[in-house]
Design an enzyme around this catalytic site. Structure first.
Site, mmCIF file in Angstrom:
data_model
loop_
_atom_site.group_PDB
_atom_site.id
_atom_site.type_symbol
_atom_site.label_atom_id
_atom_site.label_comp_id
_atom_site.label_asym_id
_atom_site.label_seq_id
_atom_site.Cartn_x
_atom_site.Cartn_y
_atom_site.Cartn_z
ATOM 1 N N ASN A 48 0.831 -1.212 0.000
ATOM 2 C CA ASN A 48 0.000 0.000 0.000
ATOM 3 C C ASN A 48 0.860 1.254 0.000
ATOM 4 O O ASN A 48 0.481 2.267 0.575
ATOM 5 C CB ASN A 48 -0.900 0.017 1.242
ATOM 6 C CG ASN A 48 -2.044 -0.960 1.108
ATOM 7 O OD1 ASN A 48 -2.695 -1.022 0.077
ATOM 8 N ND2 ASN A 48 -2.275 -1.746 2.149
ATOM 9 N N SER A 58 -3.528 1.655 17.872
ATOM 10 C CA SER A 58 -4.585 2.550 17.402
ATOM 11 C C SER A 58 -5.615 2.765 18.495
ATOM 12 O O SER A 58 -5.867 1.865 19.310
ATOM 13 C CB SER A 58 -5.259 1.902 16.194
ATOM 14 O OG SER A 58 -6.444 2.586 15.868
ATOM 15 N N TYR A 91 -9.557 -5.652 12.416
ATOM 16 C CA TYR A 91 -8.375 -4.780 12.378
ATOM 17 C C TYR A 91 -7.980 -4.374 13.810
ATOM 18 O O TYR A 91 -6.826 -4.495 14.218
ATOM 19 C CB TYR A 91 -8.663 -3.532 11.526
ATOM 20 C CG TYR A 91 -7.717 -2.390 11.786
ATOM 21 C CD1 TYR A 91 -6.388 -2.467 11.395
ATOM 22 C CD2 TYR A 91 -8.143 -1.241 12.461
ATOM 23 C CE1 TYR A 91 -5.513 -1.429 11.662
ATOM 24 C CE2 TYR A 91 -7.271 -0.205 12.725
ATOM 25 C CZ TYR A 91 -5.957 -0.300 12.325
ATOM 26 O OH TYR A 91 -5.098 0.715 12.602
ATOM 27 N N LYS A 102 -4.530 -5.284 16.397
ATOM 28 C CA LYS A 102 -3.712 -4.331 17.180
ATOM 29 C C LYS A 102 -3.716 -4.727 18.661
ATOM 30 O O LYS A 102 -2.673 -4.705 19.323
ATOM 31 C CB LYS A 102 -4.252 -2.905 17.017
ATOM 32 C CG LYS A 102 -4.107 -2.337 15.613
ATOM 33 C CD LYS A 102 -2.655 -2.070 15.257
ATOM 34 C CE LYS A 102 -2.474 -1.501 13.872
ATOM 35 N NZ LYS A 102 -1.077 -1.469 13.435
ATOM 36 N N ASP A 154 -19.501 3.660 13.667
ATOM 37 C CA ASP A 154 -18.952 4.956 14.090
ATOM 38 C C ASP A 154 -19.529 5.375 15.451
ATOM 39 O O ASP A 154 -20.662 5.034 15.786
ATOM 40 C CB ASP A 154 -19.292 6.040 13.068
ATOM 41 C CG ASP A 154 -18.291 6.075 11.921
ATOM 42 O OD1 ASP A 154 -17.330 5.295 11.949
ATOM 43 O OD2 ASP A 154 -18.480 6.895 10.997
HETATM 44 C C1 UD1 Z 1 -10.994 5.290 11.106
HETATM 45 C C2 UD1 Z 1 -11.003 3.852 11.504
HETATM 46 C C3 UD1 Z 1 -9.983 3.656 12.595
HETATM 47 C C4 UD1 Z 1 -8.605 4.147 12.145
HETATM 48 C C5 UD1 Z 1 -8.738 5.619 11.733
HETATM 49 C C6 UD1 Z 1 -7.436 6.197 11.222
HETATM 50 C C7 UD1 Z 1 -13.306 3.096 11.101
HETATM 51 C C8 UD1 Z 1 -14.616 2.709 11.724
HETATM 52 N N1 UD1 Z 1 -12.328 3.480 11.947
HETATM 53 O O1 UD1 Z 1 -11.397 6.068 12.228
HETATM 54 O O2 UD1 Z 1 -9.911 2.310 12.936
HETATM 55 O O3 UD1 Z 1 -7.687 4.014 13.188
HETATM 56 O O4 UD1 Z 1 -9.715 5.719 10.706
HETATM 57 O O5 UD1 Z 1 -7.053 5.648 9.995
HETATM 58 O O6 UD1 Z 1 -13.133 3.052 9.892
HETATM 59 N N2 UD1 Z 1 -16.611 10.744 7.899
HETATM 60 C C9 UD1 Z 1 -17.561 11.318 7.067
HETATM 61 N N3 UD1 Z 1 -17.424 11.132 5.718
HETATM 62 C C10 UD1 Z 1 -16.399 10.413 5.161
HETATM 63 C C11 UD1 Z 1 -15.443 9.838 6.027
HETATM 64 C C12 UD1 Z 1 -15.575 10.012 7.375
HETATM 65 O O7 UD1 Z 1 -18.485 11.974 7.530
HETATM 66 O O8 UD1 Z 1 -16.349 10.267 3.938
HETATM 67 C C13 UD1 Z 1 -16.698 10.989 9.344
HETATM 68 C C14 UD1 Z 1 -16.810 9.744 10.201
HETATM 69 O O9 UD1 Z 1 -18.144 9.393 10.423
HETATM 70 C C15 UD1 Z 1 -16.098 10.222 11.484
HETATM 71 C C16 UD1 Z 1 -15.042 11.195 10.987
HETATM 72 O O10 UD1 Z 1 -15.495 11.613 9.711
HETATM 73 O O11 UD1 Z 1 -16.995 10.941 12.300
HETATM 74 C C17 UD1 Z 1 -13.659 10.568 10.833
HETATM 75 O O12 UD1 Z 1 -13.759 9.393 10.037
HETATM 76 P P1 UD1 Z 1 -12.456 8.636 9.540
HETATM 77 O O13 UD1 Z 1 -11.475 9.571 8.965
HETATM 78 O O14 UD1 Z 1 -12.899 7.491 8.672
HETATM 79 O O15 UD1 Z 1 -11.814 8.088 10.889
HETATM 80 P P2 UD1 Z 1 -12.477 7.186 12.042
HETATM 81 O O16 UD1 Z 1 -13.733 6.562 11.612
HETATM 82 O O17 UD1 Z 1 -12.492 8.000 13.287
#
Ligand code: UD1
Length: 336
Positions: free
Chosen positions: A35, A124, A148, A152, A294
């Site tokens: 990756n 994590s 995942y 960890k 989430d």
């Molecule tokens: C995710 C992973 C986590 C990982 C972290 C860092 C999941 C459930 N968790 O965390 O294990 O350690 O990334 O790589 O995947 N959001 C949107 N729109 C989007 C993407 C995200 O609204 O297109 C929101 C999500 O609901 C959340 C926030 O943005 O509230 C952050 O999301 P994201 O960047 O994916 O991180 P996590 O879900 O916190």
């Protein structure tokens, strides 16, 4: 003093190698480029103005890994190599257990064989699952909710057992919150094969025009604007946390976990607004259903890292978004 960085070409790995080189540490990197891109390490070397041997090696390849240890007298290992997609781990658990857990066991066996017992491990905040109280302290129960996160948590337990069995071992378990941004040079950053899943790279691609609109997952969370709150940490602050953790394991014994976060949370809408400000572009967004799994809020209590590692995150979300945007505009196709 030489350190092996596994996953040295990845998003976190490239920034960690850069900060180690800048701090005068001799770095040897391994990566299987599953990756990541060899171009990342070339840029790290150019930015630091230093050399760094890099091996195209998979941790599951015992002999190749042993050859790296035989070629370089190592004092410590910073272990970042691993698969990291929650969704993919649910679909392909065996791939995750084999790659993350079995690969790590091969690494630990090799460390034992070559008498290297100092380790900084990339864990994590995912290990906490849906934590009962915020901000999350390292003493909170470990109850990951996906494969995942379980890889960890398992590796953390294995490391604690290793430290118990051999009191000369020393391990820092770094529990990352939400790493984002890029090195201020704009030369290294997060490279995606396909569409990004995490918020900041997704927003970045929308700002660049390669995606149409940000799907905001959930707008009725019990938060001030209804969207999810996370503890976003600048990738350079995170990388500097590894330099501090390395110094710590070299002077201590035993295993200890540290949250790497800022303690400050921002909502999805606040991140979109910050990105609009730094990029000068309008970022279209659509409010959609919550993403399964989430939580409303996820925030670090980083006081242990401040106290024991003498580390603290210094960069805010505007700097994070500005640096992510510089990386994107300088490298529209990532390292391709
Ligand atoms: C995710 C992973 C986590 C990982 C972290 C860092 C999941 C459930 N968790 O965390 O294990 O350690 O990334 O790589 O995947 N959001 C949107 N729109 C989007 C993407 C995200 O609204 O297109 C929101 C999500 O609901 C959340 C926030 O943005 O509230 C952050 O999301 P994201 O960047 O994916 O991180 P996590 O879900 O916190």
């Amino acid at each position: 003093m030489a350190v092996l960085v596994t996953g040295g070409a990845g998003y976190i790995g490239s920034h960690v190698c850069l900060e180690l080189l800048k701090a005068g540490v001799e770095v040897v990197a391994v990566d299987n480029y599953r990756n990541s891109s060899p171009e990342a390490v070339q840029r790290v070397k150019a930015l630091a103005g230093k050399e760094m041997p890099v091996y195209d090696a998979d941790l599951l390849d015992k002999d190749r890994l042993a050859a790296v240890f035989a070629n370089h007298p190592l004092n410590a290992v910073i272990h970042l190599a691993g698969l990291k997609s929650v969704r993919e781990s649910v679909e392909k658990p065996l791939v995750y257990y084999e790659n993350n857990v079995t690969g790590t066991l091969v690494l630990f066996e090799t460390m034992k064989r070559f008498g290297v017992g100092k380790m900084v491990f990339s864990s994590s905040a995912t290990v906490y699952g849906a934590a009962a109280s915020m901000p999350i302290h390292e003493d909170a129960p470990i109850r990951p909710v996906n494969p995942y996160g379980r890889t960890k948590a398992m590796i953390e337990e294995i490391l604690r057992d290793l430290c118990f069995a051999d009191p000369s071992w020393s391990v820092a378990l770094l529990r990352y919150f939400n790493p984002a941004g890029a090195d201020a040079s704009g030369a290294i950053g997060e490279h995606h094969r396909g569409v990004a899943c995490n918020l900041v790279p997704y927003i970045t691609q929308v700002a660049a025009g390669s995606l149409q609109s940000v799907n905001v997952y959930g707008s009725d969370y019990p938060t001030p604007d209804g969207t999810g709150i996370r503890d976003y940490i600048h990738i350079t602050d995170l990388a500097l946390g590894h330099v501090k953790a390395l110094e710590h394991v070299l002077r201590s014994t035993g295993a200890k976990a540290y949250n790497l976060g800022t303690g400050q949370g921002y909502s999805v809408m606040e991140m979109i607004r910050a990105f609009e400000q730094v990029s000068g572009r309008t970022i279209p967004y659509t409010l959609v259903d919550k993403r399964p799994g989430d939580v409303a809020r996820c925030l670090a209590d980083p006081t242990n890292a401040e106290r024991e590692l003498q580390w603290r995150a210094r960069r805010g979300i505007h700097e994070m978004c500005a640096d992510a945007w510089r990386w994107q505009t300088n490298n529209p196709s990532g390292y391709a």
